[in-house]
Motif scaffolding. Structure first.
Motif, PDB file in Angstrom:
ATOM      1  N   SER A 122      13.775   0.348 -20.727  1.00 20.93           N
ATOM      2  CA  SER A 122      15.276   0.418 -20.448  1.00 20.93           C
ATOM      3  C   SER A 122      15.928   0.821 -19.285  1.00 20.93           C
ATOM      4  CB  SER A 122      15.559   1.301 -21.535  1.00 20.93           C
ATOM      5  OG  SER A 122      15.126   1.131 -22.693  1.00 20.93           O
ATOM      6  N   TYR A 123      15.234   1.652 -18.500  1.00 25.60           N
ATOM      7  CA  TYR A 123      15.871   2.001 -17.296  1.00 25.60           C
ATOM      8  C   TYR A 123      15.096   1.705 -16.020  1.00 25.60           C
ATOM      9  CZ  TYR A 123      18.595   4.809 -20.669  1.00 25.60           C
ATOM     10  OH  TYR A 123      19.481   5.025 -21.504  1.00 25.60           O
ATOM     11  N   GLY A 124      14.156   1.153 -16.212  1.00 21.95           N
ATOM     12  CA  GLY A 124      13.304   0.897 -14.956  1.00 21.95           C
ATOM     13  C   GLY A 124      12.132   1.898 -14.517  1.00 21.95           C
ATOM     14  N   ARG A 125      11.197   1.581 -13.826  1.00 26.19           N
ATOM     15  CA  ARG A 125      10.116   2.253 -13.462  1.00 26.19           C
ATOM     16  C   ARG A 125      10.515   3.268 -12.349  1.00 26.19           C
ATOM     17  NH1 ARG A 125       8.900  -1.517 -17.357  1.00 26.19           N
ATOM     18  NH2 ARG A 125       7.675  -3.146 -16.551  1.00 26.19           N
ATOM     19  N   LYS A 126      11.469   2.954 -11.315  1.00 20.82           N
ATOM     20  CA  LYS A 126      11.906   4.136 -10.495  1.00 20.82           C
ATOM     21  C   LYS A 126      12.550   5.344 -11.289  1.00 20.82           C
ATOM     22  CE  LYS A 126      14.832   4.396  -6.303  1.00 20.82           C
ATOM     23  NZ  LYS A 126      15.413   3.656  -5.342  1.00 20.82           N
ATOM     24  N   LYS A 127      13.340   5.083 -12.048  1.00 26.92           N
ATOM     25  CA  LYS A 127      14.309   6.197 -13.005  1.00 26.92           C
ATOM     26  C   LYS A 127      13.109   6.672 -13.463  1.00 26.92           C
ATOM     27  CE  LYS A 127      19.107   4.149 -12.635  1.00 26.92           C
ATOM     28  NZ  LYS A 127      20.013   3.658 -13.652  1.00 26.92           N
ATOM     29  N   ALA A 128      12.365   6.470 -14.138  1.00 20.88           N
ATOM     30  CA  ALA A 128      11.363   6.882 -14.967  1.00 20.88           C
ATOM     31  C   ALA A 128      10.327   7.845 -14.022  1.00 20.88           C
ATOM     32  CB  ALA A 128      10.203   6.008 -16.040  1.00 20.88           C
ATOM     33  N   THR A 129      10.228   7.435 -12.964  1.00 19.46           N
ATOM     34  CA  THR A 129       9.204   8.288 -12.019  1.00 19.46           C
ATOM     35  C   THR A 129      10.219   9.454 -11.627  1.00 19.46           C
ATOM     36  OG1 THR A 129       8.177   6.337 -11.082  1.00 19.46           O
ATOM     37  CG2 THR A 129       8.190   8.252  -9.961  1.00 19.46           C
ATOM     38  N   LEU A 130      11.482   9.486 -11.243  1.00 26.95           N
ATOM     39  CA  LEU A 130      12.219  10.571 -10.713  1.00 26.95           C
ATOM     40  C   LEU A 130      12.492  11.251 -11.784  1.00 26.95           C
ATOM     41  CD1 LEU A 130      14.975   8.184  -8.800  1.00 26.95           C
ATOM     42  CD2 LEU A 130      13.339   9.709  -7.855  1.00 26.95           C
ATOM     43  N   SER A 131      12.641  11.068 -13.173  1.00 27.00           N
ATOM     44  CA  SER A 131      12.979  12.005 -14.305  1.00 27.00           C
ATOM     45  C   SER A 131      11.579  12.672 -14.335  1.00 27.00           C
ATOM     46  CB  SER A 131      13.343  11.143 -15.502  1.00 27.00           C
ATOM     47  OG  SER A 131      12.353  10.229 -15.909  1.00 27.00           O
ATOM     48  N   ALA A 132      10.466  12.163 -14.252  1.00 25.39           N
ATOM     49  CA  ALA A 132       9.458  12.779 -14.388  1.00 25.39           C
ATOM     50  C   ALA A 132       9.077  13.958 -13.451  1.00 25.39           C
ATOM     51  CB  ALA A 132       8.025  11.971 -14.475  1.00 25.39           C
ATOM     52  N   ASP A 133       9.442  13.685 -12.179  1.00 24.35           N
ATOM     53  CA  ASP A 133       9.296  14.600 -10.969  1.00 24.35           C
ATOM     54  C   ASP A 133      10.193  16.009 -11.304  1.00 24.35           C
ATOM     55  OD1 ASP A 133       7.470  12.996  -9.427  1.00 24.35           O
ATOM     56  OD2 ASP A 133       9.129  11.921  -8.446  1.00 24.35           O
ATOM     57  N   VAL A 134      11.396  15.482 -12.013  1.00 22.48           N
ATOM     58  CA  VAL A 134      12.121  16.709 -12.127  1.00 22.48           C
ATOM     59  C   VAL A 134      11.695  17.732 -13.137  1.00 22.48           C
ATOM     60  CG1 VAL A 134      14.494  17.299 -12.890  1.00 22.48           C
ATOM     61  CG2 VAL A 134      14.397  15.561 -11.485  1.00 22.48           C
ATOM     62  N   VAL A 135      11.249  17.187 -14.190  1.00 18.40           N
ATOM     63  CA  VAL A 135      10.745  18.005 -15.358  1.00 18.40           C
ATOM     64  C   VAL A 135       9.290  18.616 -14.978  1.00 18.40           C
ATOM     65  CG1 VAL A 135       9.916  17.841 -17.777  1.00 18.40           C
ATOM     66  CG2 VAL A 135      11.842  16.476 -16.986  1.00 18.40           C
ATOM     67  N   PHE A 136       8.524  18.000 -14.129  1.00 19.67           N
ATOM     68  CA  PHE A 136       7.293  18.696 -13.763  1.00 19.67           C
ATOM     69  C   PHE A 136       7.401  19.802 -12.933  1.00 19.67           C
ATOM     70  CE2 PHE A 136       3.563  19.369 -11.467  1.00 19.67           C
ATOM     71  CZ  PHE A 136       2.437  18.893 -12.180  1.00 19.67           C
ATOM     72  N   MET A 173      10.612   8.658  -3.429  1.00 18.50           N
ATOM     73  CA  MET A 173      10.938   7.387  -4.464  1.00 18.50           C
ATOM     74  C   MET A 173      12.500   7.053  -4.403  1.00 18.50           C
ATOM     75  SD  MET A 173       8.814   6.008  -6.526  1.00 18.50           S
ATOM     76  CE  MET A 173       9.249   4.763  -7.751  1.00 18.50           C
ATOM     77  N   LEU A 174      13.248   7.793  -3.648  1.00 18.92           N
ATOM     78  CA  LEU A 174      14.503   7.526  -3.480  1.00 18.92           C
ATOM     79  C   LEU A 174      14.783   6.573  -2.669  1.00 18.92           C
ATOM     80  CD1 LEU A 174      16.365  10.989  -3.238  1.00 18.92           C
ATOM     81  CD2 LEU A 174      16.514   9.455  -5.335  1.00 18.92           C
ATOM     82  N   PHE A 175      13.830   6.185  -1.791  1.00 19.31           N
ATOM     83  CA  PHE A 175      13.913   5.072  -0.857  1.00 19.31           C
ATOM     84  C   PHE A 175      13.062   3.765  -1.133  1.00 19.31           C
ATOM     85  CE2 PHE A 175      14.513   9.064   1.373  1.00 19.31           C
ATOM     86  CZ  PHE A 175      15.868   8.837   2.151  1.00 19.31           C
ATOM     87  N   LEU A 176      12.342   3.900  -2.264  1.00 12.31           N
ATOM     88  CA  LEU A 176      11.570   2.805  -2.668  1.00 12.31           C
ATOM     89  C   LEU A 176      12.444   1.855  -3.786  1.00 12.31           C
ATOM     90  CD1 LEU A 176       8.194   4.198  -3.210  1.00 12.31           C
ATOM     91  CD2 LEU A 176       8.985   3.181  -1.197  1.00 12.31           C
ATOM     92  N   PRO A 177      12.111   0.514  -3.896  1.00 10.44           N
ATOM     93  CA  PRO A 177      12.649  -0.284  -4.829  1.00 10.44           C
ATOM     94  C   PRO A 177      12.373  -0.235  -6.058  1.00 10.44           C
ATOM     95  CG  PRO A 177      11.171  -1.460  -3.601  1.00 10.44           C
ATOM     96  CD  PRO A 177      11.247  -0.200  -2.949  1.00 10.44           C
ATOM     97  N   GLU A 178      13.033  -0.693  -6.952  1.00 10.75           N
ATOM     98  CA  GLU A 178      12.551  -0.965  -8.243  1.00 10.75           C
ATOM     99  C   GLU A 178      11.387  -1.955  -8.300  1.00 10.75           C
ATOM    100  OE1 GLU A 178      11.503  -0.424 -11.518  1.00 10.75           O
ATOM    101  OE2 GLU A 178      13.233   0.619 -11.740  1.00 10.75           O
ATOM    102  N   SER A 179      10.584  -1.860  -9.388  1.00  8.10           N
ATOM    103  CA  SER A 179       9.517  -2.984  -9.799  1.00  8.10           C
ATOM    104  C   SER A 179      10.345  -4.340  -9.540  1.00  8.10           C
ATOM    105  CB  SER A 179       8.882  -2.777 -11.263  1.00  8.10           C
ATOM    106  OG  SER A 179       8.617  -4.027 -11.411  1.00  8.10           O
ATOM    107  N   LEU A 236       0.726  -1.088   0.219  1.00  8.75           N
ATOM    108  CA  LEU A 236      -0.154  -0.016  -0.095  1.00  8.75           C
ATOM    109  C   LEU A 236       0.843   1.336  -0.195  1.00  8.75           C
ATOM    110  CD1 LEU A 236      -2.927   0.783  -0.059  1.00  8.75           C
ATOM    111  CD2 LEU A 236      -2.957   0.851   2.525  1.00  8.75           C
ATOM    112  N   GLY A 237       2.051   1.201   0.810  1.00  3.80           N
ATOM    113  CA  GLY A 237       2.850   2.325   0.741  1.00  3.80           C
ATOM    114  C   GLY A 237       3.370   2.666  -0.583  1.00  3.80           C
ATOM    115  N   LEU A 238       3.981   1.698  -1.342  1.00  5.80           N
ATOM    116  CA  LEU A 238       4.630   1.655  -2.637  1.00  5.80           C
ATOM    117  C   LEU A 238       3.347   2.297  -3.686  1.00  5.80           C
ATOM    118  CD1 LEU A 238       6.161  -1.829  -3.296  1.00  5.80           C
ATOM    119  CD2 LEU A 238       7.474   0.143  -2.621  1.00  5.80           C
ATOM    120  N   THR A 239       2.151   1.694  -3.351  1.00  2.72           N
ATOM    121  CA  THR A 239       1.260   2.386  -4.290  1.00  2.72           C
ATOM    122  C   THR A 239       0.802   3.794  -4.060  1.00  2.72           C
ATOM    123  OG1 THR A 239      -0.010   0.139  -4.142  1.00  2.72           O
ATOM    124  CG2 THR A 239      -1.721   1.888  -4.607  1.00  2.72           C
ATOM    125  N   VAL A 240       0.602   4.320  -2.808  1.00  3.41           N
ATOM    126  CA  VAL A 240       0.519   5.562  -2.538  1.00  3.41           C
ATOM    127  C   VAL A 240       1.598   6.475  -3.266  1.00  3.41           C
ATOM    128  CG1 VAL A 240       0.312   7.138  -0.694  1.00  3.41           C
ATOM    129  CG2 VAL A 240      -1.102   5.153  -0.534  1.00  3.41           C
TER     130      VAL A 240
END
Length: 497
Positions: free
Chosen positions: A94-108, A205-211, A29-33
């Motif tokens: 190519s780079y995983g779900r975690k890195k995709a999320t981090l990059s989206a946050d920076v651009v947003f 997200m830095l503290f969460l694992p990759e999928s 549930l934490g990962l989901t939120v």
């Protein structure tokens, strides 16, 4: 290992003495939120511009005089999202779900700052493009990340939590809009504060694992098993690892590079993509973001002239949207994706007809709020009430689970791109179409499209409730190559027991 189905429920199962439910694993549930904050960004961006636009028009006369500029300010975020979703699938694979999320946050976050500081409409439009890029990547990543970390029997509810975050973000945006109506620099605050959740998600997200599925199939099996052990009890963990091992072996045997052309050449993938992309297109062409982007404008068209009153009434619509999504989280794993979509579309059709009648019969010259003005507001509330539990979460849930592992990021990105293209078409054309044929007839056109969507779901979308990723893949193979309709019926019957 014994697995017993609980009587009368398809939303959870009992393994040994332990029920797997939506709240049974705080880690999942934490990962989901946290992943769902991407949905919050999505929802906030779609909702905030509806109120901010009223004040942008007040500050920039050229915007006030041009429907095209108004539509461009709204829809440029969709252009960015379309591009973000298109590249988001590749980034995910190519780079995983975690890195995709981090990059989206920076651009947003960068786009939010640009919007807040804009001194003319064109810099504002560029900022809207940047936040759109971030939203586009997040719209692909969050559902896939959540689905790949979710036990099968509650996957629909957990993925739908991302949609709850979207609708919650829309509701939050109206609250923020209302809070800043009397503050100097009104629209700048409305748009600028959206950087806060992006920054929050980045650090969490830095503290969460990759999928775990991506780790196992693409990079590091041992790390994947560590993550899976936090999701599943030991007796279920072995089963999940065995399924992943089988999937990995199948991918190795193919010995082929995954290509975009395969989506159209391989029949079972083509059928899955057609169903997934079709759901995404119909989600938009049935008018949801027409309502969310232009809700205050529609309310003003119905005769409520005050900016504050228009935003307040739109806030009620957004609250209904969020409440409906909570209902959808429960229903999607109990009622099923397909039935939920069909029920939702039935109500959407009726609501759009009510809206059409209200605007067609409302005298355009009336300066007094009459029966039909209130009828339009009721129609908006009914529309959201029916749309939110069904056509809100179903397209995203279905697209997170219907593609083979090797194509999940790619096809998810392509179908999300279809969603954003459809969204762009609707947002860029609504005001102009309403000017050309009238608001009432515009809603009637949307009602006709909703009828087509109903037929599409009946013909092309199978039920995936309670199926593993591997079982869903078999359903498409059987649909593609024959002999599968009997097997699919058997699977569906098993789900209903």
């Amino acid at each position: 290992m014994t697995i017993e189905s609980m009587p009368g429920s398809s939303g959870y199962i009992e393994i040994g003495n332990r029920k797997i439910t939506y709240f049974s694993n705080g880690y999942v549930l934490g990962l989901t939120v946290v992943a769902g904050i991407g949905g919050l960004l999505f929802g906030y961006d779609t909702g905030v511009i509806s109120g901010a636009l009223l004040y942008i028009r007040d500050e920039f006369e050229e915007v006030n005089q041009s429907h095209f500029l108004q539509e461009t300010i709204v829809s440029m975020a969709l252009v960015g999202a379309m591009i973000g979703a298109a590249i988001g699938g590749w980034v995910n694979d190519s780079y995983g779900r975690k890195k995709a999320t981090l990059s989206a946050d920076v651009v947003f976050a960068l786009g939010s700052v640009v919007m807040a500081a804009a001194q003319n409409p064109y810099v504002l439009i560029f900022g809207r493009f940047l936040v759109g890029l971030g939203v586009g990547v997040a719209s692909v990543t969050a559902p896939v990340y959540i689905a790949e970390a979710s036990p099968t029997e509650i996957r629909g509810g957990l993925v739908s939590t991302n949609v709850l975050m979207i609708t919650g973000g829309q509701f939050l945006s109206y609250l923020v809009n209302l809070a800043f109506t009397e503050v100097p620099g009104t629209w700048r605050w409305m748009l600028g504060v959206s950087a806060v959740p992006a920054i929050l998600q980045f650090f969490l997200m830095l503290f969460l694992p990759e999928s775990p599925r991506w780790l196992y199939l693409k990079k590091d099996k041992s790390k994947a098993i560590v993550v899976l052990s936090k999701i599943y009890d030991p007796y279920r963990l072995e089963e999940e690892i065995n399924q992943l091992a089988t999937t990995l072996e199948e991918e190795r045997q193919r010995k082929s590079v995954v290509r975009y052309s395969d989506v159209f050449k391989v029949k079972e993938i083509r059928l899955a993509f057609f169903a997934g992309a079709g759901l995404q297109a119909f989600q938009q062409f049935t008018g949801i973001n027409t309502v969310m982007y232009y809700s205050p404008t529609i309310v003003q068209m119905a005769g409520f002239r005050s900016n504050q009153l228009a935003i307040l009434l739109s806030l009620i619509v957004a609250a209904v949207n969020a409440a409906g999504t909570v209902l959808g989280i429960y229903l999607i794993d109990h009622f099923g994706r397909r039935k939920l979509a069909l029920s939702s579309l039935s109500g959407v059709i009726i609501s759009l007809i009510i809206l059409a009648v209200a605007f067609i019969l409302e005298p355009s010259t009336s300066s007094v709020i009459g029966l039909y003005g209130w009828m339009a507001v009721v129609g908006l509330a009914l529309y959201i009430s029916f749309f939110a539990p069904g056509m809100g979460p179903v397209p995203w849930t279905v697209n997170s689970e219907i593609y083979p592992e090797a194509y999940r990021g790619m096809c998810g990105g392509m179908s999300a791109t279809v969603n954003w293209i459809s969204n762009l078409i609707v947002a860029q054309s609504f005001l102009s179409l309403a000017d050309a044929v009238g608001t009432g007839w515009t809603f009637l056109i949307l009602a006709v499209i909703a009828v087509a969507a109903f037929v599409f779901v009946i013909v092309f979308v199978p039920e995936t409730k309670g199926l593993t990723f591997e079982e869903v893949e078999r359903v498409w193979k059987e649909r593609a190559w024959g002999g599968g309709y009997g097997r699919e019926a058997f699977l569906e019957a098993g789900n209903e027991q």
